[in-house]
Design a protein around this motif. Structure first.
Motif, PDB file in Angstrom:
ATOM      1  N   VAL A  51      38.378  61.891  55.623  1.00 48.75           N
ATOM      2  CA  VAL A  51      39.823  61.321  55.980  1.00 48.75           C
ATOM      3  C   VAL A  51      40.553  62.390  57.233  1.00 48.75           C
ATOM      4  N   ILE A  52      40.162  63.507  57.289  1.00 44.72           N
ATOM      5  CA  ILE A  52      40.668  64.251  58.195  1.00 44.72           C
ATOM      6  C   ILE A  52      40.110  63.710  59.745  1.00 44.72           C
ATOM      7  N   CYS A  53      38.757  63.421  59.580  1.00 45.64           N
ATOM      8  CA  CYS A  53      38.415  62.789  60.972  1.00 45.64           C
ATOM      9  C   CYS A  53      38.802  61.577  61.271  1.00 45.64           C
ATOM     10  N   LEU A  54      39.022  60.763  60.316  1.00 42.57           N
ATOM     11  CA  LEU A  54      39.804  59.484  60.593  1.00 42.57           C
ATOM     12  C   LEU A  54      41.185  59.642  61.280  1.00 42.57           C
ATOM     13  N   PHE A  55      41.817  60.658  60.479  1.00 40.51           N
ATOM     14  CA  PHE A  55      43.208  60.830  60.986  1.00 40.51           C
ATOM     15  C   PHE A  55      43.377  61.391  62.442  1.00 40.51           C
ATOM     16  N   LEU A  56      42.176  62.485  62.668  1.00 39.11           N
ATOM     17  CA  LEU A  56      42.071  62.717  64.265  1.00 39.11           C
ATOM     18  C   LEU A  56      41.810  61.802  65.115  1.00 39.11           C
ATOM     19  N   LEU A  63      38.057  62.785  68.932  1.00 41.33           N
ATOM     20  CA  LEU A  63      38.401  64.190  68.305  1.00 41.33           C
ATOM     21  C   LEU A  63      37.831  64.280  67.119  1.00 41.33           C
ATOM     22  N   GLY A  64      38.007  63.280  66.151  1.00 40.93           N
ATOM     23  CA  GLY A  64      37.314  63.288  64.851  1.00 40.93           C
ATOM     24  C   GLY A  64      35.807  63.017  64.863  1.00 40.93           C
ATOM     25  N   THR A  65      35.509  62.378  65.856  1.00 43.75           N
ATOM     26  CA  THR A  65      33.737  62.164  65.967  1.00 43.75           C
ATOM     27  C   THR A  65      33.163  63.346  66.594  1.00 43.75           C
ATOM     28  N   PHE A  66      33.944  64.153  67.331  1.00 43.08           N
ATOM     29  CA  PHE A  66      33.710  65.465  67.911  1.00 43.08           C
ATOM     30  C   PHE A  66      33.578  66.491  66.769  1.00 43.08           C
ATOM     31  N   VAL A  67      34.724  66.515  65.916  1.00 44.77           N
ATOM     32  CA  VAL A  67      34.377  67.470  64.628  1.00 44.77           C
ATOM     33  C   VAL A  67      33.269  66.966  63.769  1.00 44.77           C
ATOM     34  N   SER A  68      33.051  65.456  63.520  1.00 43.48           N
ATOM     35  CA  SER A  68      32.031  65.116  62.557  1.00 43.48           C
ATOM     36  C   SER A  68      30.671  65.600  63.251  1.00 43.48           C
ATOM     37  N   ALA A  69      30.414  65.668  64.465  1.00 41.94           N
ATOM     38  CA  ALA A  69      29.229  66.079  65.018  1.00 41.94           C
ATOM     39  C   ALA A  69      28.698  67.645  64.447  1.00 41.94           C
ATOM     40  N   PHE A  70      29.632  68.514  64.179  1.00 38.95           N
ATOM     41  CA  PHE A  70      29.599  69.863  63.844  1.00 38.95           C
ATOM     42  C   PHE A  70      29.058  69.839  62.398  1.00 38.95           C
ATOM     43  N   TRP A 115      35.340  54.254  63.984  1.00 42.69           N
ATOM     44  CA  TRP A 115      34.277  55.181  63.740  1.00 42.69           C
ATOM     45  C   TRP A 115      34.841  55.927  62.510  1.00 42.69           C
ATOM     46  N   GLY A 116      35.937  56.222  62.655  1.00 40.27           N
ATOM     47  CA  GLY A 116      36.463  56.970  61.490  1.00 40.27           C
ATOM     48  C   GLY A 116      36.855  56.242  60.312  1.00 40.27           C
ATOM     49  N   MET A 117      36.986  55.035  60.211  1.00 40.98           N
ATOM     50  CA  MET A 117      36.831  54.087  59.309  1.00 40.98           C
ATOM     51  C   MET A 117      35.433  54.264  58.537  1.00 40.98           C
TER      52      MET A 117
END
Length: 137
Positions: A51-56, A63-70, A115-117
């Protein structure tokens, strides 16, 4: 006016469906979604993180996709089990860069939201699998 070939095919398909609906033959049809490498690299994350990645992704494309990579480096699984963790990490970074670079023409922003969804949908489906609940989305 003669019926076209396409009309004949449609009529034949409707007739076959009517016959199939009237008899209980017990045929089971299974449909599987084929995912490309970028789509299959989306990690299965815990629901709050997704949900945080979707928000970002909604407010800052990529940005959320970048965070999800980690999260891949932290052990999140993906639909690419045969690929090395670093390869999946770089696929997610590439997806984030594509979203950032194409956000100028709105394509990246829309892609980023979808992507976030997908991240949230995968998190929900993972929760169902962990709890042993049959998934009915």
């Amino acid at each position: 006016m003669e019926p076209s070939h396409k009309d004949a095919e449609t009529a034949a398909a409707v007739a076959a469906a009517d016959r199939g609906a009237s008899s209980s033959s017990g045929v089971v049809v299974q449909v599987r979604e084929k995912k490309g490498p970028l789509r299959a690299a989306i990690p299965y994350m815990p629901f709050p993180v997704a949900v945080i990645c979707l928000f970002l992704n909604t407010f800052v494309p990529g940005l959320g996709t970048f965070v999800s990579a980690f999260t891949v480096l932290c052990g999140a699984r993906t639909d690419l089990p045969d690929r090395h963790v670093c390869c999946v990490f770089w696929l997610n970074i590439a997806a984030a860069l594509i979203q950032i670079l194409t956000a100028i023409v709105m394509v990246g922003w829309i892609m980023s939201i979808f992507w976030g969804m997908d991240m949230v949908i995968l998190a929900i489906s993972q929760g169902y699998k962990e709890q042993g609940i049959p998934q009915q989305l």
